[in-house]
Scaffold this active site. Structure first.
Site, mmCIF file in Angstrom:
data_model
loop_
_atom_site.group_PDB
_atom_site.id
_atom_site.type_symbol
_atom_site.label_atom_id
_atom_site.label_comp_id
_atom_site.label_asym_id
_atom_site.label_seq_id
_atom_site.Cartn_x
_atom_site.Cartn_y
_atom_site.Cartn_z
ATOM 1 N N ARG A 3 -7.531 1.743 1.853
ATOM 2 C CA ARG A 3 -7.973 3.007 2.435
ATOM 3 C C ARG A 3 -8.937 3.683 1.476
ATOM 4 N NH1 ARG A 3 -7.200 5.361 -1.620
ATOM 5 N NH2 ARG A 3 -7.673 7.286 -0.536
ATOM 6 N N ALA A 47 -12.846 5.917 2.099
ATOM 7 C CA ALA A 47 -14.048 5.613 2.889
ATOM 8 C C ALA A 47 -14.919 4.479 2.312
ATOM 9 C CB ALA A 47 -14.857 6.888 3.075
ATOM 10 N N GLN A 78 -1.413 10.193 -0.963
ATOM 11 C CA GLN A 78 -2.415 9.441 -1.749
ATOM 12 C C GLN A 78 -2.623 10.048 -3.135
ATOM 13 O OE1 GLN A 78 -2.759 10.360 1.447
ATOM 14 N NE2 GLN A 78 -4.055 8.983 2.603
ATOM 15 N N ASP A 124 -15.171 11.591 3.710
ATOM 16 C CA ASP A 124 -15.255 10.463 4.651
ATOM 17 C C ASP A 124 -16.520 10.506 5.483
ATOM 18 O OD1 ASP A 124 -12.262 10.981 4.082
ATOM 19 O OD2 ASP A 124 -12.449 8.905 4.741
ATOM 20 N N ASN A 134 -12.960 15.538 5.125
ATOM 21 C CA ASN A 134 -12.164 14.848 4.098
ATOM 22 C C ASN A 134 -10.692 14.990 4.453
ATOM 23 O OD1 ASN A 134 -12.019 13.314 1.640
ATOM 24 N ND2 ASN A 134 -11.203 15.126 0.643
HETATM 25 O O1 MRU Z 1 -6.795 8.336 4.890
HETATM 26 P P1 MRU Z 1 -7.464 7.880 3.634
HETATM 27 O O2 MRU Z 1 -6.542 7.647 2.507
HETATM 28 O O3 MRU Z 1 -8.404 6.717 3.896
HETATM 29 O O4 MRU Z 1 -8.382 9.119 3.237
HETATM 30 C C1 MRU Z 1 -9.172 9.052 2.088
HETATM 31 C C2 MRU Z 1 -9.887 10.305 1.789
HETATM 32 O O5 MRU Z 1 -9.776 11.288 2.489
HETATM 33 C C3 MRU Z 1 -10.825 10.275 0.631
HETATM 34 O O6 MRU Z 1 -10.920 11.534 0.028
HETATM 35 C C4 MRU Z 1 -12.219 9.862 1.138
HETATM 36 O O7 MRU Z 1 -12.126 8.665 1.845
HETATM 37 C C5 MRU Z 1 -13.185 9.717 0.044
HETATM 38 S S1 MRU Z 1 -12.799 8.319 -0.939
HETATM 39 C C6 MRU Z 1 -13.974 8.084 -2.112
#
Ligand code: MRU
Length: 339
Positions: A45, A47, A194, A235, A244
């Protein structure tokens, strides 16, 4: 940190992020359907790295179908690309990555075998590019940090969310490499945690000082002067807002109220500046992610449904600057440079 994803002997190898922080385990796939599933259930996971995983997934599909006649090959490849595209709706990088490898497929459809090699090569290049882009985000963003700063971050926009090095955590890494003392405060980031599981893990792994707080604590810490700067990843950046992880908007509001700079680290692959907030689908995930801690202990009464949006929208008026691989931009400057 070790790379989150790698292409090795026609297989995609990735860290299984659902097992962290307890076990550092790897998954290996040679079937694009498994890569798509891993993106959907969040074994991988973040982006930027789901973009690279998507490109590698398309590359696996070209290997599977390369001996088919041209027409059949293209039909099967379209099916595969659609499966990969339908995994998660919000992060721009996923679509950006599939479109990028698709350009090769639509340019050389007459020779699926040769094309497959080109797509594999492109996916590997994208993985390396991701690291280079993040290093530049780090170099640019480090100029915003001074010795002794305490930086709040939300979710995980670090090495694990990218191939390596991270976006929001890149300026922290670069500032520390320059000799500055920086401490990170990581929001736990309900419901998938996360921040608690991944940001804390990778920073501890690299000996970078980190504290974890509950999501509801950042406002207080800001008002007590215990946070100097906020850096988050994203994202998708549209012409009016930053998407985000859910909770980012509240952090931005608290930062504004406390006169604390709120920075967004964004590789240009995350920019979708021809869109506005109305064009974006915010992923809604299963109620059970909220009702049960990490799919285990149930914390709400039986029969109550939860609302579980995975991302939120931070309007540009709350964003102090956006850090890309090319520099540091106010929202207005970002539109002037990239739109
Ligand atoms: O649901 P996730 O864990 O994929 O969400 C990730 C985020 O919101 C991050 O902040 C975003 O992807 C930027 S990662 C460099």
């Amino acid at each position: 940190m070790i790379p989150s994803i790698e292409w090795t002997s026609n297989k995609v190898k990735m860290i299984d992020q659902t097992q962290l922080p307890h076990k550092l385990q790897f998954l290996e796939f040679d079937d694009f359907r498994d890569v798509a599933k891993a993106i959907k259930v969040m074994n991988i996971r973040g982006a930027p790295v789901i973009g690279v995983a998507a490109a590698m997934g398309v590359a696996l599909a070209t290997i599977e179908y390369k001996n088919l006649p041209k027409e059949k090959f293209l039909t099967k490849m379209e099916e595969a690309a659609n499966i990969i595209r339908s995994t998660r709706p919000t992060a721009s990088n996923l679509f950006w990555a599939v479109d990028r490898v698709w350009k090769i497929i639509s340019t050389y459809p007459d020779d699926p075998k040769n094309l497959s090699e080109l797509v594999v090569e492109e996916a590997k290049i994208m993985a390396q590019e991701d690291i280079n882009v993040n290093k530049n985000i780090g170099k640019n963003g480090a100029t915003l940090l001074k010795d002794g700063d305490v930086v709040l971050t939300h979710c995980n926009a670090g090495s694990l969310a990218t191939v390596q090095y991270g976006t929001a955590l890149a300026p922290v890494r670069a500032a520390i490499e320059e000799g500055k003392k920086i401490r990170v405060i990581a929001d736990e980031t309900r419901p998938r945690l996360q921040g608690a599981r991944l940001t804390a893990y990778e920073l501890q792994y690299d000996n970078i000082p980190v504290n974890v707080i509950s999501d509801t604590s950042s406002g207080l810490l800001m008002s007590l002067g215990k946070i100097n700067k906020v850096i988050v990843g994203t994202d998708r950046v549209t012409s009016d807002a930053v998407f985000n992880k859910i909770g980012t908007y509240l952090v931005a509001l608290a930062a504004k109220d406390n006169n604390i700079p709120f920075y967004v680290a964004a590789p240009s692959s995350t920019l979708s500046l021809n869109e506005t907030v109305k064009d974006v689908t915010i992923e809604q995930r299963d109620s059970s992610e909220v009702s049960n801690i990490l799919g285990k202990v149930q914390i709400i009464p039986n029969g109550v449904e939860c609302i579980n949006y995975a991302f939120d929208i931070t309007p540009f008026r709350l964003v102090s600057a956006i850090i890309t691989e090319d520099g540091i931009f106010s929202p207005k400057e970002l539109l002037a440079k990239y739109k």
